[in-house]
Write a protein that holds these residues in place. Sequence first.
Motif, PDB file in Angstrom:
ATOM      1  N   ASN A   4      -0.102  75.128  21.720  1.00  0.00           N
ATOM      2  CA  ASN A   4      -1.614  74.679  22.460  1.00  0.00           C
ATOM      3  C   ASN A   4      -2.378  74.350  21.745  1.00  0.00           C
ATOM      4  OD1 ASN A   4      -0.140  75.792  25.259  1.00  0.00           O
ATOM      5  ND2 ASN A   4      -0.721  77.356  23.851  1.00  0.00           N
ATOM      6  N   GLU A   5      -2.220  73.421  20.456  1.00  0.00           N
ATOM      7  CA  GLU A   5      -2.595  73.438  19.445  1.00  0.00           C
ATOM      8  C   GLU A   5      -3.675  71.956  19.279  1.00  0.00           C
ATOM      9  OE1 GLU A   5       0.930  74.620  17.902  1.00  0.00           O
ATOM     10  OE2 GLU A   5       0.242  73.186  19.165  1.00  0.00           O
ATOM     11  N   ILE A   6      -3.678  71.000  20.406  1.00  0.00           N
ATOM     12  CA  ILE A   6      -4.600  70.384  20.911  1.00  0.00           C
ATOM     13  C   ILE A   6      -5.381  70.420  21.657  1.00  0.00           C
ATOM     14  CG2 ILE A   6      -5.010  68.164  22.154  1.00  0.00           C
ATOM     15  CD1 ILE A   6      -2.871  67.822  19.879  1.00  0.00           C
ATOM     16  N   GLU A   7      -5.178  72.240  22.752  1.00  0.00           N
ATOM     17  CA  GLU A   7      -5.786  72.483  23.286  1.00  0.00           C
ATOM     18  C   GLU A   7      -7.156  73.369  22.769  1.00  0.00           C
ATOM     19  OE1 GLU A   7      -8.144  73.503  26.297  1.00  0.00           O
ATOM     20  OE2 GLU A   7      -7.129  72.271  26.639  1.00  0.00           O
ATOM     21  N   GLU A   8      -6.447  73.876  21.846  1.00  0.00           N
ATOM     22  CA  GLU A   8      -7.406  75.475  20.992  1.00  0.00           C
ATOM     23  C   GLU A   8      -8.339  73.977  20.326  1.00  0.00           C
ATOM     24  OE1 GLU A   8      -6.531  78.196  16.932  1.00  0.00           O
ATOM     25  OE2 GLU A   8      -4.863  77.188  18.244  1.00  0.00           O
ATOM     26  N   LEU A  38       5.770  49.055  20.148  1.00  0.00           N
ATOM     27  CA  LEU A  38       6.206  49.841  19.154  1.00  0.00           C
ATOM     28  C   LEU A  38       7.733  50.473  18.408  1.00  0.00           C
ATOM     29  CD1 LEU A  38       3.227  52.312  18.218  1.00  0.00           C
ATOM     30  CD2 LEU A  38       3.147  49.739  16.996  1.00  0.00           C
ATOM     31  N   GLY A  39       8.532  50.043  19.167  1.00  0.00           N
ATOM     32  CA  GLY A  39       9.869  50.478  19.606  1.00  0.00           C
ATOM     33  C   GLY A  39      10.336  51.990  19.005  1.00  0.00           C
ATOM     34  N   CYS A  40       9.290  53.134  19.504  1.00  0.00           N
ATOM     35  CA  CYS A  40      10.258  54.074  18.620  1.00  0.00           C
ATOM     36  C   CYS A  40       9.146  55.409  20.424  1.00  0.00           C
ATOM     37  CB  CYS A  40       9.336  54.447  17.523  1.00  0.00           C
ATOM     38  SG  CYS A  40       8.365  54.235  17.212  1.00  0.00           S
ATOM     39  N   LYS A  41       9.620  55.937  20.603  1.00  0.00           N
ATOM     40  CA  LYS A  41       9.464  57.625  21.469  1.00  0.00           C
ATOM     41  C   LYS A  41       8.337  58.381  20.640  1.00  0.00           C
ATOM     42  CE  LYS A  41      11.460  56.542  25.304  1.00  0.00           C
ATOM     43  NZ  LYS A  41      10.649  55.823  26.482  1.00  0.00           N
ATOM     44  N   PHE A  42       7.387  58.155  21.335  1.00  0.00           N
ATOM     45  CA  PHE A  42       6.088  59.393  20.320  1.00  0.00           C
ATOM     46  C   PHE A  42       5.900  61.165  20.872  1.00  0.00           C
ATOM     47  CE2 PHE A  42       2.905  55.590  21.638  1.00  0.00           C
ATOM     48  CZ  PHE A  42       3.610  54.975  20.320  1.00  0.00           C
ATOM     49  N   SER A  43       5.981  61.574  19.525  1.00  0.00           N
ATOM     50  CA  SER A  43       6.492  63.563  20.140  1.00  0.00           C
ATOM     51  C   SER A  43       5.554  64.345  21.328  1.00  0.00           C
ATOM     52  CB  SER A  43       5.623  63.865  18.838  1.00  0.00           C
ATOM     53  OG  SER A  43       4.479  63.678  18.452  1.00  0.00           O
ATOM     54  N   HIS A  44       5.495  65.154  22.089  1.00  0.00           N
ATOM     55  CA  HIS A  44       5.081  65.119  23.015  1.00  0.00           C
ATOM     56  C   HIS A  44       3.636  65.936  22.917  1.00  0.00           C
ATOM     57  CE1 HIS A  44       4.357  67.714  26.700  1.00  0.00           C
ATOM     58  NE2 HIS A  44       3.882  68.900  25.726  1.00  0.00           N
ATOM     59  N   SER A  45       3.268  65.961  22.024  1.00  0.00           N
ATOM     60  CA  SER A  45       1.346  67.032  20.720  1.00  0.00           C
ATOM     61  C   SER A  45       1.035  65.374  20.557  1.00  0.00           C
ATOM     62  CB  SER A  45       1.834  67.452  20.065  1.00  0.00           C
ATOM     63  OG  SER A  45       2.715  66.566  19.034  1.00  0.00           O
ATOM     64  N   TYR A  46       1.852  64.653  19.952  1.00  0.00           N
ATOM     65  CA  TYR A  46       0.953  62.659  20.343  1.00  0.00           C
ATOM     66  C   TYR A  46       0.868  62.296  21.856  1.00  0.00           C
ATOM     67  CZ  TYR A  46      -1.013  58.353  18.492  1.00  0.00           C
ATOM     68  OH  TYR A  46      -1.242  57.695  17.944  1.00  0.00           O
ATOM     69  N   ARG A  47       1.633  62.280  23.037  1.00  0.00           N
ATOM     70  CA  ARG A  47       1.265  62.163  23.649  1.00  0.00           C
ATOM     71  C   ARG A  47       0.080  62.248  24.857  1.00  0.00           C
ATOM     72  NH1 ARG A  47       5.094  58.881  26.483  1.00  0.00           N
ATOM     73  NH2 ARG A  47       4.845  59.820  28.295  1.00  0.00           N
ATOM     74  N   GLY A 141       0.486  68.531  16.661  1.00  0.00           N
ATOM     75  CA  GLY A 141      -0.772  68.724  17.015  1.00  0.00           C
ATOM     76  C   GLY A 141      -0.799  70.816  16.068  1.00  0.00           C
ATOM     77  N   GLU A 142      -0.012  70.497  15.305  1.00  0.00           N
ATOM     78  CA  GLU A 142      -0.339  71.721  13.979  1.00  0.00           C
ATOM     79  C   GLU A 142      -1.343  71.088  13.374  1.00  0.00           C
ATOM     80  OE1 GLU A 142       3.932  74.235  14.084  1.00  0.00           O
ATOM     81  OE2 GLU A 142       3.714  72.125  12.726  1.00  0.00           O
ATOM     82  N   PHE A 143      -1.016  69.579  12.350  1.00  0.00           N
ATOM     83  CA  PHE A 143      -1.557  68.632  12.058  1.00  0.00           C
ATOM     84  C   PHE A 143      -3.124  68.364  12.958  1.00  0.00           C
ATOM     85  CE2 PHE A 143      -2.627  64.355  10.096  1.00  0.00           C
ATOM     86  CZ  PHE A 143      -2.917  64.527   8.723  1.00  0.00           C
ATOM     87  N   PHE A 144      -2.909  67.911  13.738  1.00  0.00           N
ATOM     88  CA  PHE A 144      -4.963  67.920  14.184  1.00  0.00           C
ATOM     89  C   PHE A 144      -5.443  68.762  14.832  1.00  0.00           C
ATOM     90  CE2 PHE A 144      -7.274  67.666  18.684  1.00  0.00           C
ATOM     91  CZ  PHE A 144      -7.628  67.014  18.138  1.00  0.00           C
ATOM     92  N   LEU A 145      -4.668  70.243  14.245  1.00  0.00           N
ATOM     93  CA  LEU A 145      -5.434  71.159  14.619  1.00  0.00           C
ATOM     94  C   LEU A 145      -5.740  71.821  13.086  1.00  0.00           C
ATOM     95  CD1 LEU A 145      -6.725  73.976  15.521  1.00  0.00           C
ATOM     96  CD2 LEU A 145      -4.467  74.691  15.759  1.00  0.00           C
TER      97      LEU A 145
END
Length: 164
Positions: A4-8, A38-47, A141-145
Motif C-alpha cells: 500500500n505504499e502508493i496510497e501511503e 518499450l517491450g517489457c511489462k511494468f511492475s504492479h506498483s508502477y502500474r 512502491g517502496e522506492f516511491f514512498l
Amino acid sequence: MNGNEIEEADKLMRASGYPIRASGGIDDVTINAMEERLGCKFSHSYRTFLQRYGRLAFLSVEFYGFTKDGFEAQKAPSAIWVTEVNRERGELDKDMVAIMSTGFGPYFVLSTREMDPEGECPVVVAGDNVPEDYRNLGNFGEFFLSEIKSALQIKKEMEANSSS
C-alpha cells in the motif's frame, strides 16, 4: 512492505499541503501500449502509480511516467522518451525503464527482468560502477514512498533552518 505504499505516499503528500503536480492517471489500455512500445511489462506498483498520477512532481522529486504529450513526448518526464533515448545511447538495457533522474547522471530504473511472482521488480541505478547501496532500492512502491518521505523531511529541515 505491505503493498500500500502508493496510497501511503499519497496520504502524506495530501496532508502536507504542498502542491502535487501530476499529468493525470491513465487507463490500462494506455499502460499496455506503453509496455508494448518499450517491450517489457511494468511492475504492479508502477502500474498503480501510472493509473493514479500519470507522472508526478512533488517538492524536490519528479517521477517519470506518461505526460500530457502522450506517446509523442520528446522530453523528461516522459518515461517512454527518457527510456528510448538512453537505450539508443547504450545506457539502459532493453529490460530497464527509466523512472527518475538520480541528479548525478544515471537514472533510477525498473529492472523488469527481475520480476518476482507478485509482479514486482527492483528499482536500481543503471550504469557501471554503481555503489552497492544503489543496486536494489526495493520495488517501485517502496522506492516511491521512501522518496516522498525524504522530500518531506528535507523540506521540513529547510524550513526549520530558515526560521532560526
